[in-house]
Design an enzyme around this catalytic site. Structure first.
Site, PDB file in Angstrom:
ATOM      1  N   ASP A 119     -13.240  14.881  -5.035  1.00  6.71           N
ATOM      2  CA  ASP A 119     -13.380  16.118  -5.807  1.00  6.71           C
ATOM      3  C   ASP A 119     -14.665  15.970  -6.630  1.00  6.71           C
ATOM      4  O   ASP A 119     -15.428  15.021  -6.419  1.00  6.71           O
ATOM      5  CB  ASP A 119     -12.136  16.306  -6.700  1.00  6.71           C
ATOM      6  CG  ASP A 119     -11.852  17.784  -6.982  1.00  6.71           C
ATOM      7  OD1 ASP A 119     -12.809  18.508  -7.335  1.00  6.71           O
ATOM      8  OD2 ASP A 119     -10.695  18.203  -6.860  1.00  6.71           O
TER       9      ASP A 119
ATOM     10  N   LYS B 114      -7.130   8.328  -1.621  1.00  2.99           N
ATOM     11  CA  LYS B 114      -8.305   8.958  -0.976  1.00  2.99           C
ATOM     12  C   LYS B 114      -8.809  10.149  -1.808  1.00  2.99           C
ATOM     13  O   LYS B 114      -8.911  11.282  -1.319  1.00  2.99           O
ATOM     14  CB  LYS B 114      -7.970   9.393   0.448  1.00  2.99           C
ATOM     15  CG  LYS B 114      -7.583   8.231   1.367  1.00  2.99           C
ATOM     16  CD  LYS B 114      -7.496   8.665   2.821  1.00  2.99           C
ATOM     17  CE  LYS B 114      -7.273   7.536   3.791  1.00  2.99           C
ATOM     18  NZ  LYS B 114      -5.968   6.867   3.695  1.00  2.99           N
TER      19      LYS B 114
ATOM     20  N   THR C 126     -10.569   7.806  10.725  1.00  2.00           N
ATOM     21  CA  THR C 126     -10.544   7.442  12.149  1.00  2.00           C
ATOM     22  C   THR C 126      -9.957   8.548  13.014  1.00  2.00           C
ATOM     23  O   THR C 126      -9.991   8.461  14.230  1.00  2.00           O
ATOM     24  CB  THR C 126      -9.750   6.141  12.367  1.00  2.00           C
ATOM     25  OG1 THR C 126      -8.571   6.204  11.580  1.00  2.00           O
ATOM     26  CG2 THR C 126     -10.553   4.931  11.975  1.00  2.00           C
TER      27      THR C 126
ATOM     28  N   LYS D  18       0.842  -1.201   0.000  1.00  2.24           N
ATOM     29  CA  LYS D  18       0.000   0.000   0.000  1.00  2.24           C
ATOM     30  C   LYS D  18       0.876   1.249   0.000  1.00  2.24           C
ATOM     31  O   LYS D  18       1.713   1.431   0.884  1.00  2.24           O
ATOM     32  CB  LYS D  18      -0.893   0.033   1.250  1.00  2.24           C
ATOM     33  CG  LYS D  18      -1.816   1.265   1.276  1.00  2.24           C
ATOM     34  CD  LYS D  18      -2.620   1.341   2.543  1.00  2.24           C
ATOM     35  CE  LYS D  18      -1.934   2.112   3.633  1.00  2.24           C
ATOM     36  NZ  LYS D  18      -2.261   3.536   3.689  1.00  2.24           N
TER      37      LYS D  18
ATOM     38  N   ARG E 130       3.719  -0.599  10.623  1.00  5.43           N
ATOM     39  CA  ARG E 130       4.817  -0.656  11.596  1.00  5.43           C
ATOM     40  C   ARG E 130       5.060  -2.004  12.267  1.00  5.43           C
ATOM     41  O   ARG E 130       6.231  -2.327  12.521  1.00  5.43           O
ATOM     42  CB  ARG E 130       4.630   0.458  12.638  1.00  5.43           C
ATOM     43  CG  ARG E 130       4.908   1.831  12.024  1.00  5.43           C
ATOM     44  CD  ARG E 130       4.326   2.949  12.835  1.00  5.43           C
ATOM     45  NE  ARG E 130       2.866   2.921  12.788  1.00  5.43           N
ATOM     46  CZ  ARG E 130       2.089   3.791  13.404  1.00  5.43           C
ATOM     47  NH1 ARG E 130       2.609   4.740  14.143  1.00  5.43           N
ATOM     48  NH2 ARG E 130       0.767   3.716  13.295  1.00  5.43           N
TER      49      ARG E 130
ATOM     50  N   ASP F 187      -3.388   4.259  -2.126  1.00 11.26           N
ATOM     51  CA  ASP F 187      -4.303   4.831  -1.132  1.00 11.26           C
ATOM     52  C   ASP F 187      -4.310   6.349  -1.299  1.00 11.26           C
ATOM     53  O   ASP F 187      -3.721   7.075  -0.503  1.00 11.26           O
ATOM     54  CB  ASP F 187      -3.819   4.409   0.265  1.00 11.26           C
ATOM     55  CG  ASP F 187      -4.809   4.765   1.354  1.00 11.26           C
ATOM     56  OD1 ASP F 187      -5.965   5.094   1.033  1.00 11.26           O
ATOM     57  OD2 ASP F 187      -4.415   4.718   2.533  1.00 11.26           O
TER      58      ASP F 187
END
Ligand code: C5P
Length: 225
Positions: A65, A62, A116, A32, A206, A60
């Site tokens: 528009d 996002k 989130t 990703k 991570r 990714d």
């Protein structure tokens, strides 16, 4: 079963990013790449990572528009052959329909529902009433109506969303193996729990990239699935 683990490659420099995916490519299902990577390294960077890993790429981005602009952006990334691209569900039904229509065949288009980082107070300040959970379910409905492939949601919501959208494609970040540091992620679940609840793709950063031995960390996670 194909490996559902997508490595969140939040590594700003190209060379360490390439070295990491070269090491991990036999132990993850895809990579990703986020907005930061894309803004810094563009098409060239995506090609480099795709070439180094030989794995499906999840962009990714996002996107959010007007429909015409998002459709144009989707067309502009055909050449990168992404396996998955994200857009914002709050861009509305027409934007999602046009994005899906403009996507290359075989590219999954999935909608981000609620970031989130927003809580219910933040939502209220943008004019949204009700709980974050209701908002996620409402936007999941809208994404399904618009013909998208699925949504991005947390491991806490994927079970409920999967019940109302049986054949949806669900991307779940915010995962932590049992007993590992949570860092800035607050509402975490284990990769296995997310998988059991219907996650299609497990986004993990991570816990793998910062591990002393990233290959071992990825193998240990895969063994729990
Ligand atoms: O390192 P970690 O496993 O927390 O990385 C999770 C990845 O998923 C990061 O790239 C982060 O930006 C992304 N993400 C997230 N929570 C969301 C949406 C995306 O953590 N709700």
């Amino acid at each position: 079963m194909t490996n559902p683990i997508y490595l969140a490659l939040d590594v700003p420099q190209i060379d360490p990013a390439k070295a990491l995916v070269e090491k991990l490519k036999g132990h993850i299902g895809g990579v990703k790449l986020g907005l930061e990577f894309f803004c810094a390294h563009g098409h060239h960077g995506v090609h480099e990572i795709a070439h180094a890993s030989g794995l499906p790429i999840f962009l990714d981005l996002k996107l959010h528009d007007i429909p015409n602009t998002v459709a144009g952006a989707m067309q502009a990334i055909h050449v990168l052959e992404p396996a998955i691209v994200t857009i914002h569900a709050s861009g509305g039904r027409a934007m999602m329909e046009d994005a899906k229509a403009a996507a290359a065949d075989g590219c999954k288009v999935v909608a981000v529902t609620m970031l989130t980082s927003l809580d219910e107070r933040d939502m209220a300040r943008t004019g949204l009433s009700g709980s974050a959970n209701d908002q996620v379910l409402r936007l999941a409905d809208l994404a399904q109506e618009a013909g998208l492939d699925g949504i991005v949601c947390s491991g806490h919501e994927v079970g409920a969303v999967h019940k109302q959208w049986k054949d949806g494609f669900f991307v779940v970040p915010g995962l932590r193996p049992e007993g590992k540091a949570t860092g800035d992620q607050k509402r975490v679940v284990t990769p296995r729990a997310a998988r059991d609840d219907g996650a299609s793709v497990l986004v993990i950063g991570r816990p793998i990239s910062k591990a002393v031995d990233p290959v071992m960390a990825a193998r240990e996670i895969e063994a729990t699935l």
